[in-house]
Scaffold this active site. Structure first.
Site, PDB file in Angstrom:
ATOM      1  N   GLN A 109       1.965 -19.108  -5.640  1.00  0.00           N
ATOM      2  CA  GLN A 109       3.159 -18.373  -5.717  1.00  0.00           C
ATOM      3  C   GLN A 109       3.729 -17.840  -4.789  1.00  0.00           C
ATOM      4  O   GLN A 109       3.023 -17.042  -4.146  1.00  0.00           O
ATOM      5  CB  GLN A 109       3.221 -17.679  -7.241  1.00  0.00           C
ATOM      6  CG  GLN A 109       3.063 -18.597  -8.394  1.00  0.00           C
ATOM      7  CD  GLN A 109       3.257 -17.351  -9.536  1.00  0.00           C
ATOM      8  OE1 GLN A 109       2.756 -16.261  -9.489  1.00  0.00           O
ATOM      9  NE2 GLN A 109       3.736 -17.860 -10.639  1.00  0.00           N
ATOM     10  N   HIS A 187       8.501 -18.339  -7.264  1.00  0.00           N
ATOM     11  CA  HIS A 187       8.425 -17.584  -8.851  1.00  0.00           C
ATOM     12  C   HIS A 187       9.706 -17.213  -9.199  1.00  0.00           C
ATOM     13  O   HIS A 187      10.473 -16.080  -8.460  1.00  0.00           O
ATOM     14  CB  HIS A 187       7.671 -16.204  -8.102  1.00  0.00           C
ATOM     15  CG  HIS A 187       7.067 -15.668  -9.464  1.00  0.00           C
ATOM     16  ND1 HIS A 187       7.821 -15.754 -10.982  1.00  0.00           N
ATOM     17  CD2 HIS A 187       5.706 -15.166  -9.858  1.00  0.00           C
ATOM     18  CE1 HIS A 187       6.787 -15.144 -11.526  1.00  0.00           C
ATOM     19  NE2 HIS A 187       5.731 -14.876 -11.217  1.00  0.00           N
ATOM     20  N   TYR A 192      11.558 -11.327 -11.889  1.00  0.00           N
ATOM     21  CA  TYR A 192      11.430 -10.685 -10.363  1.00  0.00           C
ATOM     22  C   TYR A 192      12.654 -11.065  -9.736  1.00  0.00           C
ATOM     23  O   TYR A 192      13.632 -11.653 -10.300  1.00  0.00           O
ATOM     24  CB  TYR A 192      10.135 -11.386 -10.128  1.00  0.00           C
ATOM     25  CG  TYR A 192       8.863 -10.930 -10.526  1.00  0.00           C
ATOM     26  CD1 TYR A 192       8.718  -9.538 -10.644  1.00  0.00           C
ATOM     27  CD2 TYR A 192       7.900 -11.714 -11.134  1.00  0.00           C
ATOM     28  CE1 TYR A 192       7.532  -9.012 -11.400  1.00  0.00           C
ATOM     29  CE2 TYR A 192       6.817 -11.519 -11.579  1.00  0.00           C
ATOM     30  CZ  TYR A 192       6.573  -9.853 -11.785  1.00  0.00           C
ATOM     31  OH  TYR A 192       5.642  -9.547 -12.593  1.00  0.00           O
TER      32      TYR A 192
END
Length: 706
Positions: A109, A187, A192
């Site tokens: 990732q 990701h 995030y």
């Protein structure tokens, strides 16, 4: 080889772009904390051992968890690996070489945390160059991190900073592929940075990076296009996204379906990994959730997807995984916490030993360890992080088996018996209760915690399967110890008799019992949980531990009709459960059961059916409450009289687990495992301790892998 007739869908080959994968079992991305320093972000040899131990079992693919693309998004103290420098390539390449020699495909990732990298104690360390980091987080807009007290607020990204981050993504992808990986995963989940651009909850911009849906999607589209251009047509690119947020105002499944359809049209992606939740709600699902519970979300994504859809969500049994694939709800299954709990999952499935799988019980000790600045650990798999010395290949039987008596069948004693018996030693376990389990059995008897109790059920089954004899309802006391020794004739005795909760309310605040406890109807929480004692009427539960025990005991009593007050000296109920993300569930249960919660208070004294409580910050604010029963969730005291008796006689004896000092199941199983590995060496011979210390990790093998 696997039984293709039983799990033919799970073990069928498939392709992602140009990469053929042998089966549909993937070790999903979890926190990859195997770095020397968060400032270096370089994988150590332990990372090699950790991933290779799982790859050699026949996994189809491993997706390594988040690699930081930018040093300024530095995370926990023991850190995440990075790909912000070419200096980090070789550490990753060593992992890649070790994994791929077993035929296992490998990806990782690419991660930027955005506003979720609030670690000022790392970024503002005065021992480091003050110009090394920007001492703030960055995000699309100045929206505070709502799940963190104080709501740290990030800097709003400027155009040149967005351009720099996009450059970091493509450079990190290039480094990953140059290290020998088959692909990368963008990701775009869990709140995030890419999600912060995508979601109107976080993105309040009015320029080309915010406002409309198309503008909010732009960051992810641009990042994915740049990554593809940088790494070329050969490697695959996937992305992870949460299907739902469980939070009002954030994106949900219909929004995510649209996102995926547009990403397939506008970028050259090869798969989508579907998860659920964001940090301001919850991500790590509790033990009450069923295996494969996220299938409804992957099913929805598949209605608009033409590329493979990966599923995660509490899957531990191969039959469930196979059915999820055969039903069409997923193209491959991610085992995340389960692959931490049992690194030998694939081996056991291929050998038809499904009952030997150490099931993840969703205790979330793994996440607790990381969020508290440690490395990934499992509540009851001590091999995690120690694969280089305790891996499956290290196991051989001892040359000179010992007869060993284990006193106590809690987690420490059972893990000792499991390993010692597997090595060929003659092991007998005496347990005073009619059932095994120790304090784990009590925790597993609480409402909503039944799966936790399977920890010691599994340990006992494995110990017995390896040849250990377990005798329940067989207490060992000072009165019968000589008879037990005469009957068993052990070469060595292991005291794993645990610790007892105290009815007198002894705890660290005062260093003494609660005055007047002997006049009241005082019980311990484990007695209530195990139905050894009952309480009715008005009940006060005193919570010193701040874990799940007192709150769920209160819930049980309230459900039985009692009027329950839950009192703690701490600022909040269930304080210790926040790191395991169980606070959300515990408070939900407490409010549903109408338990009265009293924080910042301690018990001053008990007088029969009344208890005087006092505000610890205003000692003059004392009041009396009725209490037909007082349930103590306070301290424990080690039960180790047998150890001291035998040690005083000069016998070969050792104590492990809570018999040494009351702690958690993690320390108990760790000590049981460690001690059992030493049995059969000369450790217990006089004058040989230094030699034995050097030999403590001798090669071993056993029929049920650790």
């Amino acid at each position: 080889m696997p039984d293709s007739g039983r799990y033919k869908h799970l073990f069928s080959p498939w392709r992602i772009r140009n990469t053929t994968i042998d089966n549909r079992v993937i070790f999903g991305p979890v926190c990859p904390t195997w770095v020397r320093s968060p400032h270096e972000g370089v994988f150590t040899e332990q990372a090699v051992a950790y991933y290779e131990e799982r790859a050699r079992t026949g996994l189809g693919m491993i997706i390594i968890g988040g690699h930081l693309i930018n040093k300024d998004t530095i995370y926990t103290p023991l850190g995440f690996p990075g790909l912000w420098s070419d200096d980090q390539i070789e550490g990753l390449a060593r992992v890649a070489r070790a994994v791929k020699k077993h035929g296992c495909k490998l990806a990782l990732q690419l991660l930027h945390l955005g506003l979720r990298s609030p670690t000022p104690f790392l970024k503002t360390d005065p021992a480091r160059d003050p110009d090394e980091y920007n001492p703030y987080m960055v995000a699309p807009s100045q929206v505070p991190a709502g799940e963190i007290p104080g709501g740290p607020t990030p800097k709003e990204l400027e155009e040149h900073e967005i351009e720099y981050i996009l450059q970091c993504f493509e450079d990190a992808a290039r480094r990953a592929i140059s290290a020998g990986l088959d692909g990368v995963e963008f990701h775009l989940a869990h709140g995030y940075l890419p999600w912060q651009f995508l979601s109107p909850f976080y993105n309040k911009r009015t320029d080309r990076w915010g406002g409309s849906y198309e503008n909010r999607l732009r960051f992810s589209v641009e990042a994915l296009r740049r990554i593809r251009k940088k790494i070329g047509d050969g490697p695959f690119i996937g992305y992870r996204i949460n299907s739902t947020s469980f939070w009002e105002g954030d994106l949900e499944i219909e929004d995510v379906k649209r996102v995926h359809a547009d990403l397939e049209k506008q970028t050259d992606i090869d798969y989508v990994s579907v998860s659920a939740g964001v940090h301001h709600s919850w991500i790590h699902t509790p033990m009450t959730f069923e295996q494969g519970w996220e299938r409804e979300y992957t099913r929805a994504i598949k209605t608009v997807a033409t590329k493979p859809v990966l599923l995660v969500g509490r899957v531990s049994h191969p039959a469930v995984a196979d059915e999820l694939v055969s039903s069409g709800d997923a193209d491959a299954i991610l085992l995340a916490r389960q692959m931490i709990a049992d690194e030998q999952w694939m081996t056991k499935v291929k050998e038809g030993r499904e009952n030997d799988i150490r099931r993840c019980v969703a205790a979330n000790y793994c996440w607790r360890a990381v969020i508290r600045g440690s490395r990934v650990q499992c509540a009851y798999n001590p091999v995690v992080g120690r694969e280089a010395i305790w891996g499956a290949a290290s196991m051989t039987r001892v040359y000179a088996p010992k007869r060993v008596l284990v006193v106590g069948a809690g987690p420490a004693g059972l893990e000792y018996a499991r390993i010692a018996a597997a090595r060929g030693n003659d092991v007998t376990v005496y347990e005073r209760e009619a059932q095994v389990g120790g304090h784990v059995r009590a925790y597993g008897a609480l409402p909503h915690r039944q799966q936790y109790g399977t920890i010691t059920t599994w340990l006992a089954e494995q110990a017995a399967g390896n040849g250990a004899k377990i005798k329940t309802a067989s207490p060992v006391t000072a009165q019968n110890i000589d008879a037990v020794l005469a009957a068993e004739r052990p070469d060595h005795v292991v005291v794993a008799s645990g610790a007892r909760y105290r009815r007198d309310g002894f705890q660290g605040q005062t260093g003494k019992p609660i005055p007047g406890w002997e006049t009241g109807n005082c019980l311990t929480w484990d007695e209530v949980a195990l139905d050894k004692a009952s309480a009715s009427g008005e009940v006060l539960v005193i919570d010193e531990m701040a874990d799940v025990a007192a709150p769920l005991t209160a819930v049980k009593l309230a459900k039985q009709g009692a009027k329950v007050r839950l009192l703690t000296k701490w600022p909040m109920i269930g304080w210790e459960t926040t790191a395991e993300v169980y606070l959300h569930w515990i408070l939900t249960y407490l409010y549903e059961a109408e338990v009265e919660m009293i924080a910042d208070h301690a018990v001053k004294r008990i007088d029969r059916g009344q208890v005087e409580i006092v505000n610890i910050y205003q000692p003059s604010k004392a009041r009396w409450i009725n209490a037909d029963a007082v349930v103590m969730a306070t301290s424990r005291s080690s039960e180790n009289a047998i150890y001291h008796l035998l040690h005083g006689r000069g016998a070969s004896v050792e104590a492990i687990g809570c018999a040494i000092a009351p702690r958690t199941v993690y320390e108990a199983t760790l000590e049981g495992h460690r001690a059992a590995r030493k049995l059969g060496t000369a450790q217990f011979g006089k004058g040989e301790r230094e030699r034995d210390r050097a030999r403590s990790h001798i090669p071993l093998s056993y029929n049920t892998s650790s």
